[in-house]
Design an enzyme around this catalytic site. Structure first.
Site: not given
Length: 248
Positions: A49-50, A104, A108, A145, A206
């Protein structure tokens, strides 16, 4: 707020219940329902992710060296802007190397704190960016989250998104130091069952954390292979053919 495991069981049952379907081409992956595990045992979907971020190209090198396909849930503008610098090249390489690129959200946010219109805007902005970069729009997503209530799920389902949760979180964000990254590797090893014939995993990490790339990922790959698992994309994990991974 974490998705309920009840949703994971329901989604798995829905996937497994497809009749007269080949394993890949015809299985229908649910939309708007959180999914926590694969549809058949023995599979591990490594997800990141991210990103994209500074360390992502090195991660792609490591995955290629190990002949492993993974899934990247990308942001539009979080740690970096998806359309800035070399990030478009990184996105294109992800797809060229056989990885699945999911959304994603753009920035965020916690989707539960947004209105329906703002949730939809977050998803559309990513679609617009990825279409400009490489002519595709994601159908898979992970909520920031892991926060997505019934209203959020309804909005995402209306947009045709498969919502991917996790049943094995490496907690790499808590252990992003050379002296602590082993804790994430040990957590993975401890939670990855030796009973390959009865278990599958969607693993959360991540690619924005340096230790995840330079240390942890190789340990994850070595561990899952040593236990007899096969690393796949989330799409393959769910029996979804590659031609179905993106919107038209």
């Amino acid at each position: 707020m974490h998705f309920s495991t009840l949703f994971g069981a329901a989604a798995t049952a829905a996937l497994a219940g497809s009749t007269n379907a080949s394993p890949l081409a015809r299985r229908q992956v649910p939309v708007g329902t959180p999914i926590l595990q694969c549809t058949q045992p023995g599979l591990v979907a490594l997800t990141y992710d991210d990103g994209p971020f500074t360390f992502t190209p090195q991660l792609l090198d490591i995955l290629k060296q190990n002949d492993v396909r993974a899934t990247f849930f990308v942001n539009g503008n979080n740690w970096a802007n998806i359309e800035a610098g070399s990030n478009p090249d990184t996105i294109r390489r992800m797809r060229a190397d056989g990885h699945l690129v999911g959304s994603h959200t753009y920035a965020h946010p916690d989707l539960n704190t947004l209105s329906s219109a703002d949730r939809i805007s977050q998803m559309r902005h990513v679609e617009e960016a990825t279409r400009r970069i490489d002519g595709f729009a994601p159908k898979y997503m992970r909520a920031p989250y892991l926060s997505c209530d019934a209203g959020c799920q309804g909005d995402l389902g209306g947009l045709g998104y498969h919502i991917i949760d996790t049943n094995l979180d490496t907690k790499d964000y808590e252990n992003n130091k050379p002296e602590t990254t082993h804790l994430s590797a040990e957590k993975f090893n401890n939670e990855l069952s030796a009973d390959v014939g009865a278990n599958s995993y969607i693993v959360l990490s991540h690619d924005v954390h340096e230790q995840t790339v330079v240390s942890l990922t190789q340990k994850l790959i070595d561990t899952l292979k040593s236990k007899g698992y096969r690393a796949v994309t989330v799409g393959e994990c769910l029996g979804d053919a590659p031609e179905n991974w993106y919107k038209a």
